[in-house]
Design a protein around this motif. Structure first.
Motif, PDB file in Angstrom:
ATOM      1  N   HIS A  60       0.725  -1.264   0.051  1.00 52.13           N
ATOM      2  CA  HIS A  60      -0.017  -0.113   0.033  1.00 52.13           C
ATOM      3  C   HIS A  60       0.776   1.442   0.030  1.00 52.13           C
ATOM      4  O   HIS A  60       0.326   2.442  -0.181  1.00 52.13           O
ATOM      5  N   LEU A  61       2.087   1.181   0.009  1.00 55.69           N
ATOM      6  CA  LEU A  61       2.913   2.306   0.252  1.00 55.69           C
ATOM      7  C   LEU A  61       3.580   2.972  -1.066  1.00 55.69           C
ATOM      8  O   LEU A  61       3.353   2.044  -1.948  1.00 55.69           O
ATOM      9  N   PRO A  62       3.676   3.981  -1.314  1.00 56.26           N
ATOM     10  CA  PRO A  62       4.105   4.512  -2.492  1.00 56.26           C
ATOM     11  C   PRO A  62       5.295   3.921  -3.122  1.00 56.26           C
ATOM     12  O   PRO A  62       6.119   3.456  -2.312  1.00 56.26           O
ATOM     13  N   ALA A  63       5.532   3.678  -4.414  1.00 55.14           N
ATOM     14  CA  ALA A  63       6.285   3.138  -5.292  1.00 55.14           C
ATOM     15  C   ALA A  63       7.784   3.960  -5.304  1.00 55.14           C
ATOM     16  O   ALA A  63       7.346   4.753  -5.757  1.00 55.14           O
ATOM     17  N   PRO A  64       8.840   3.364  -4.723  1.00 57.43           N
ATOM     18  CA  PRO A  64       9.939   4.059  -4.774  1.00 57.43           C
ATOM     19  C   PRO A  64      10.841   3.878  -6.362  1.00 57.43           C
ATOM     20  O   PRO A  64      10.461   2.637  -6.906  1.00 57.43           O
ATOM     21  N   THR A  65      11.973   4.379  -6.249  1.00 56.06           N
ATOM     22  CA  THR A  65      12.850   4.030  -7.401  1.00 56.06           C
ATOM     23  C   THR A  65      13.714   3.131  -6.432  1.00 56.06           C
ATOM     24  O   THR A  65      14.112   3.369  -5.184  1.00 56.06           O
ATOM     25  N   ILE A  66      14.137   1.877  -7.138  1.00 56.97           N
ATOM     26  CA  ILE A  66      14.906   0.839  -6.168  1.00 56.97           C
ATOM     27  C   ILE A  66      16.179   0.678  -6.763  1.00 56.97           C
ATOM     28  O   ILE A  66      16.421   0.402  -7.969  1.00 56.97           O
ATOM     29  N   ARG A  67      17.044   0.535  -5.980  1.00 52.78           N
ATOM     30  CA  ARG A  67      18.678   0.204  -6.536  1.00 52.78           C
ATOM     31  C   ARG A  67      19.025  -0.469  -5.416  1.00 52.78           C
ATOM     32  O   ARG A  67      19.253  -0.656  -4.411  1.00 52.78           O
ATOM     33  N   VAL A  68      19.649  -1.609  -6.294  1.00 50.71           N
ATOM     34  CA  VAL A  68      20.581  -2.749  -5.667  1.00 50.71           C
ATOM     35  C   VAL A  68      21.934  -2.563  -6.293  1.00 50.71           C
ATOM     36  O   VAL A  68      21.831  -2.698  -7.667  1.00 50.71           O
ATOM     37  N   THR A  69      23.064  -2.521  -5.700  1.00 52.73           N
ATOM     38  CA  THR A  69      24.266  -2.547  -6.324  1.00 52.73           C
ATOM     39  C   THR A  69      25.374  -3.411  -5.791  1.00 52.73           C
ATOM     40  O   THR A  69      25.285  -3.612  -4.766  1.00 52.73           O
ATOM     41  N   ASP A  70      26.422  -3.907  -6.659  1.00 53.89           N
ATOM     42  CA  ASP A  70      27.356  -4.559  -6.165  1.00 53.89           C
ATOM     43  C   ASP A  70      28.328  -3.798  -5.313  1.00 53.89           C
ATOM     44  O   ASP A  70      29.287  -4.358  -4.651  1.00 53.89           O
ATOM     45  N   ILE A  71      28.241  -2.514  -5.332  1.00 47.04           N
ATOM     46  CA  ILE A  71      29.157  -1.632  -4.736  1.00 47.04           C
ATOM     47  C   ILE A  71      28.779  -1.710  -3.288  1.00 47.04           C
ATOM     48  O   ILE A  71      29.810  -1.885  -2.269  1.00 47.04           O
ATOM     49  N   PHE A  72      27.598  -1.881  -2.829  1.00 52.36           N
ATOM     50  CA  PHE A  72      27.165  -2.187  -1.411  1.00 52.36           C
ATOM     51  C   PHE A  72      26.214  -3.398  -1.365  1.00 52.36           C
ATOM     52  O   PHE A  72      25.201  -3.109  -1.515  1.00 52.36           O
ATOM     53  N   PRO A  73      26.759  -4.617  -1.515  1.00 53.18           N
ATOM     54  CA  PRO A  73      26.054  -5.819  -1.621  1.00 53.18           C
ATOM     55  C   PRO A  73      25.107  -5.920  -0.625  1.00 53.18           C
ATOM     56  O   PRO A  73      24.117  -6.957  -1.007  1.00 53.18           O
ATOM     57  N   SER A  74      25.216  -5.546   0.479  1.00 50.51           N
ATOM     58  CA  SER A  74      23.814  -5.746   1.541  1.00 50.51           C
ATOM     59  C   SER A  74      22.832  -4.481   1.815  1.00 50.51           C
ATOM     60  O   SER A  74      22.133  -4.628   2.705  1.00 50.51           O
ATOM     61  N   ARG A  75      23.029  -3.780   0.661  1.00 53.73           N
ATOM     62  CA  ARG A  75      22.233  -2.452   0.868  1.00 53.73           C
ATOM     63  C   ARG A  75      21.162  -2.371  -0.384  1.00 53.73           C
ATOM     64  O   ARG A  75      21.350  -2.680  -1.428  1.00 53.73           O
ATOM     65  N   LEU A  76      19.936  -1.849   0.333  1.00 56.28           N
ATOM     66  CA  LEU A  76      18.678  -1.802  -0.750  1.00 56.28           C
ATOM     67  C   LEU A  76      18.302  -0.183  -0.700  1.00 56.28           C
ATOM     68  O   LEU A  76      18.227   0.016   0.571  1.00 56.28           O
ATOM     69  N   GLU A  77      18.385   0.433  -1.652  1.00 54.11           N
ATOM     70  CA  GLU A  77      18.010   1.789  -1.660  1.00 54.11           C
ATOM     71  C   GLU A  77      16.831   1.953  -2.505  1.00 54.11           C
ATOM     72  O   GLU A  77      16.483   1.657  -3.486  1.00 54.11           O
TER      73      GLU A  77
END
Length: 114
Positions: free
Chosen positions: A25-42
């Motif tokens: 139900h929350l607003p859709a974000p722009t999503i980023r997963v990168t191998d630079i920070f492999p444990s981070r979801l932005e």
């Protein structure tokens, strides 16, 4: 060249899957997963001069992820034209970075400078 595999990005991808299930139900974000920070979801949110939606969506997600208001950082970019909010939360073993971009104070034009 980075030698990470997709399997090594499983933590933020798993967190994304759970967020997509638990917070539909929350607003859709722009999503980023990168191998630079492999444990981070932005999750990023963008607004423009006519729309403060980026900040409103950020606030909705901040509350959902139980990030304390005093954990939010504020910054200014582009000579004051862009305000940035950012915060981190732990979720499903991942570090989730929330970031919002929106309009700041308008820079004065040459005619308005005293």
């Amino acid at each position: 060249m980075n030698a990470l595999t997709v399997e090594e990005l499983a933590t933020p991808l798993r967190a994304l899957r759970l967020l997509a299930t638990d917070f539909t139900h929350l607003p859709a974000p722009t999503i980023r997963v990168t191998d630079i920070f492999p444990s981070r979801l932005e999750l990023s949110f963008h607004g423009d001069a006519d729309d403060l939606g980026g900040f409103a969506a950020f606030e909705t997600w901040r509350q959902a992820l139980r990030v304390e208001p005093d954990a939010v950082e504020f910054a200014v970019q582009s000579g004051g034209r862009t305000h940035v909010l950012s915060a981190y939360a732990g979720f499903a073993g991942a570090s989730v970075r929330l970031v919002a971009y929106g309009p700041g104070a308008q820079a004065p034009t040459g005619a308005e400078v005293a």
